[in-house]
Every structure is written in structure tokens, then in C-alpha cells.
Design a protein around this motif. Structure first.
Motif, PDB file in Angstrom:
ATOM      1  N   LYS A 199      56.973  46.863  48.236  1.00 52.66           N
ATOM      2  CA  LYS A 199      57.288  46.271  46.937  1.00 52.66           C
ATOM      3  C   LYS A 199      56.001  45.721  46.334  1.00 52.66           C
ATOM      4  CE  LYS A 199      59.706  42.378  44.877  1.00 52.66           C
ATOM      5  NZ  LYS A 199      60.349  41.118  45.138  1.00 52.66           N
ATOM      6  N   VAL A 200      55.775  46.009  45.060  1.00 58.12           N
ATOM      7  CA  VAL A 200      54.611  45.459  44.367  1.00 58.12           C
ATOM      8  C   VAL A 200      54.915  43.998  44.027  1.00 58.12           C
ATOM      9  CG1 VAL A 200      53.154  45.590  42.317  1.00 58.12           C
ATOM     10  CG2 VAL A 200      53.928  47.701  43.429  1.00 58.12           C
ATOM     11  N   VAL A 201      54.122  43.085  44.576  1.00 62.82           N
ATOM     12  CA  VAL A 201      54.261  41.656  44.301  1.00 62.82           C
ATOM     13  C   VAL A 201      53.524  41.322  43.009  1.00 62.82           C
ATOM     14  CG1 VAL A 201      53.796  39.322  45.174  1.00 62.82           C
ATOM     15  CG2 VAL A 201      54.460  41.142  46.761  1.00 62.82           C
ATOM     16  N   HIS A 202      52.302  41.850  42.862  1.00 62.58           N
ATOM     17  CA  HIS A 202      51.491  41.719  41.649  1.00 62.58           C
ATOM     18  C   HIS A 202      50.784  43.044  41.431  1.00 62.58           C
ATOM     19  CE1 HIS A 202      51.960  37.394  41.165  1.00 62.58           C
ATOM     20  NE2 HIS A 202      51.650  37.225  42.431  1.00 62.58           N
ATOM     21  N   PRO A 203      50.866  43.620  40.224  1.00 61.21           N
ATOM     22  CA  PRO A 203      50.134  44.865  39.950  1.00 61.21           C
ATOM     23  C   PRO A 203      48.625  44.592  39.924  1.00 61.21           C
ATOM     24  CG  PRO A 203      51.116  44.028  37.942  1.00 61.21           C
ATOM     25  CD  PRO A 203      51.592  43.134  39.057  1.00 61.21           C
ATOM     26  N   PHE A 204      47.850  45.653  39.842  1.00 59.94           N
ATOM     27  CA  PHE A 204      46.393  45.492  39.788  1.00 59.94           C
ATOM     28  C   PHE A 204      45.991  44.566  38.650  1.00 59.94           C
ATOM     29  CE2 PHE A 204      46.110  49.544  42.213  1.00 59.94           C
ATOM     30  CZ  PHE A 204      45.237  49.116  43.204  1.00 59.94           C
ATOM     31  N   GLU A 205      45.130  43.596  38.989  1.00 60.10           N
ATOM     32  CA  GLU A 205      44.557  42.664  38.015  1.00 60.10           C
ATOM     33  C   GLU A 205      43.102  42.445  38.390  1.00 60.10           C
ATOM     34  OE1 GLU A 205      46.826  39.045  38.321  1.00 60.10           O
ATOM     35  OE2 GLU A 205      48.477  39.827  37.126  1.00 60.10           O
ATOM     36  N   ALA A 206      42.252  42.262  37.380  1.00 63.17           N
ATOM     37  CA  ALA A 206      40.844  41.959  37.623  1.00 63.17           C
ATOM     38  C   ALA A 206      40.732  40.584  38.273  1.00 63.17           C
ATOM     39  CB  ALA A 206      40.064  41.997  36.318  1.00 63.17           C
ATOM     40  N   GLN A 207      39.854  40.467  39.253  1.00 64.56           N
ATOM     41  CA  GLN A 207      39.640  39.220  39.983  1.00 64.56           C
ATOM     42  C   GLN A 207      38.231  38.692  39.743  1.00 64.56           C
ATOM     43  OE1 GLN A 207      42.217  37.771  41.564  1.00 64.56           O
ATOM     44  NE2 GLN A 207      43.436  39.517  40.858  1.00 64.56           N
ATOM     45  N   HIS A 208      37.990  37.418  40.058  1.00 69.94           N
ATOM     46  CA  HIS A 208      36.679  36.816  39.834  1.00 69.94           C
ATOM     47  C   HIS A 208      35.595  37.391  40.738  1.00 69.94           C
ATOM     48  CE1 HIS A 208      38.234  34.219  43.077  1.00 69.94           C
ATOM     49  NE2 HIS A 208      36.975  34.057  43.398  1.00 69.94           N
ATOM     50  N   TRP A 209      35.982  38.135  41.775  1.00 72.49           N
ATOM     51  CA  TRP A 209      34.977  38.754  42.656  1.00 72.49           C
ATOM     52  C   TRP A 209      34.689  40.195  42.217  1.00 72.49           C
ATOM     53  CZ3 TRP A 209      39.777  37.145  44.452  1.00 72.49           C
ATOM     54  CH2 TRP A 209      40.669  38.136  44.844  1.00 72.49           C
ATOM     55  N   HIS A 210      35.016  40.515  40.966  1.00 75.37           N
ATOM     56  CA  HIS A 210      34.670  41.785  40.311  1.00 75.37           C
ATOM     57  C   HIS A 210      35.322  42.994  40.968  1.00 75.37           C
ATOM     58  CE1 HIS A 210      32.005  39.386  37.927  1.00 75.37           C
ATOM     59  NE2 HIS A 210      31.356  38.995  38.996  1.00 75.37           N
ATOM     60  N   MET A 211      36.569  42.839  41.322  1.00 71.69           N
ATOM     61  CA  MET A 211      37.388  43.927  41.848  1.00 71.69           C
ATOM     62  C   MET A 211      38.759  43.822  41.194  1.00 71.69           C
ATOM     63  SD  MET A 211      35.640  45.559  44.266  1.00 71.69           S
ATOM     64  CE  MET A 211      36.749  46.364  45.390  1.00 71.69           C
ATOM     65  N   LEU A 212      39.496  44.925  41.260  1.00 73.15           N
ATOM     66  CA  LEU A 212      40.913  44.888  40.907  1.00 73.15           C
ATOM     67  C   LEU A 212      41.682  44.635  42.184  1.00 73.15           C
ATOM     68  CD1 LEU A 212      41.131  48.030  38.606  1.00 73.15           C
ATOM     69  CD2 LEU A 212      41.198  45.639  37.889  1.00 73.15           C
ATOM     70  N   GLU A 213      42.761  43.856  42.103  1.00 71.46           N
ATOM     71  CA  GLU A 213      43.572  43.594  43.287  1.00 71.46           C
ATOM     72  C   GLU A 213      45.045  43.748  42.945  1.00 71.46           C
ATOM     73  OE1 GLU A 213      43.849  40.293  46.756  1.00 71.46           O
ATOM     74  OE2 GLU A 213      44.177  39.540  44.728  1.00 71.46           O
ATOM     75  N   MET A 214      45.755  44.436  43.838  1.00 72.02           N
ATOM     76  CA  MET A 214      47.208  44.542  43.798  1.00 72.02           C
ATOM     77  C   MET A 214      47.721  43.898  45.078  1.00 72.02           C
ATOM     78  SD  MET A 214      49.590  47.971  44.149  1.00 72.02           S
ATOM     79  CE  MET A 214      49.569  48.489  42.455  1.00 72.02           C
ATOM     80  N   LEU A 215      48.787  43.112  44.969  1.00 69.40           N
ATOM     81  CA  LEU A 215      49.430  42.583  46.168  1.00 69.40           C
ATOM     82  C   LEU A 215      50.708  43.366  46.410  1.00 69.40           C
ATOM     83  CD1 LEU A 215      49.009  38.713  45.900  1.00 69.40           C
ATOM     84  CD2 LEU A 215      47.797  40.298  47.387  1.00 69.40           C
ATOM     85  N   LEU A 216      50.839  43.870  47.627  1.00 75.55           N
ATOM     86  CA  LEU A 216      52.033  44.598  48.042  1.00 75.55           C
ATOM     87  C   LEU A 216      52.719  43.815  49.142  1.00 75.55           C
ATOM     88  CD1 LEU A 216      50.691  48.249  48.523  1.00 75.55           C
ATOM     89  CD2 LEU A 216      51.946  47.329  46.583  1.00 75.55           C
ATOM     90  N   ALA A 217      54.017  44.012  49.274  1.00 79.30           N
ATOM     91  CA  ALA A 217      54.765  43.473  50.408  1.00 79.30           C
ATOM     92  C   ALA A 217      55.300  44.657  51.192  1.00 79.30           C
ATOM     93  CB  ALA A 217      55.909  42.587  49.939  1.00 79.30           C
TER      94      ALA A 217
END
Length: 123
Positions: free
Chosen positions: A82-100
Motif C-alpha cells: 500500500k502506498v502510504v505517501h506517493p513520491f515527494e521531493a525531500q530536503h536531501w535532494h531525492m524523491l521518496e515514496m513510503l510503502l507499507a
């Protein structure tokens, strides 16, 4: 698109100093430290990194595996998760998606920021 494998491990803590000392006692070396009680350690023989981040007292702590993909736009999460959060830009200059995973454990999927004419976007 499949992942590139386990890139690292996010270790949340209530005590930055003691947690870093613990990992250093296991042979990991501090690669860098931020100015807000977080930083990355890596073993001199290689392997995934350990990123330690201090959280406020009372906040639940997580241990989150980090996997990487080369292109966020080409990545499709597995149907069993399950996608908890879709890809979003982060302060460490990467995109991050959280999955469960099917049992609710979280996993961080990280991808490089898209580039425009050879320059990273930081929107």
C-alpha cells in the motif's frame, strides 16, 4: 521496474549520541553529520548505509529499510503493498515514496530528482 536493492536503513532514535556510538561499536564510521542530530554511517567494508535521525521524546521510533530506483516515473509499487505517501521531493535532494508491506511495515523507496536540461529540479 524493480528496485536497485537495499540502499540503506533509516534508524530513528531518541538519543543521537548513544545510537551513533552503538553503530560505531559495530564497526561503522560516520560519513557525515547534519546540524539537527542526524547523519549517515557506513561500514568500511561496504554495504548499505545506516542513517540515524533523532526524533522528539514520546514519538514512536521506526526502523525503515531504504531501497532505490533509478526513475520514479517508471516505478510501480507491488500490488501486495500500500502506498502510504506517493513520491515527494525531500530536503536531501531525492524523491521518496513510503510503502507499507502486507503486514503494515514501512519501506522507503528513493529515486533521483528529475533533471531538466542537465540540472536537478528542486521544486
Amino acid at each position: 521496474m524493480a528496485t536497485e536493492g537495499i540502499e540503506g536503513l533509516l534508524v530513528e532514535t531518541h538519543n543521537w549520541g548513544k545510537t551513533v556510538a552503538f553503530w560505531q561499536g559495530l564497526g561503522f564510521e560516520l560519513e557525515f553529520e547534519t546540524d539537527h542530530h542526524s547523519g549517515r554511517l557506513r561500514h568500511p567494508r561496504g554495504g548499505p548505509y545506516i542513517f540515524v535521525a533523532e526524533r522528539p521524546p514520546g514519538q514512536a521510533l521506526n526502523l525503515v529499510p531504504v531501497v532505490s530506483v533509478t526513475d520514479a516515473a517508471q516505478f510501480s509499487p507491488p500490488s501486495a503493498g500500500k502506498v502510504v505517501h506517493p513520491f515527494e521531493a525531500q530536503h536531501w535532494h531525492m524523491l521518496e515514496m513510503l510503502l507499507a508491506d502486507p503486514d503494515g511495515r514501512q519501506l522507503s523507496v528513493q529515486a533521483p530528482l528529475p533533471t531538466t536540461e542537465g540540472k536537478e529540479r528542486h521544486d
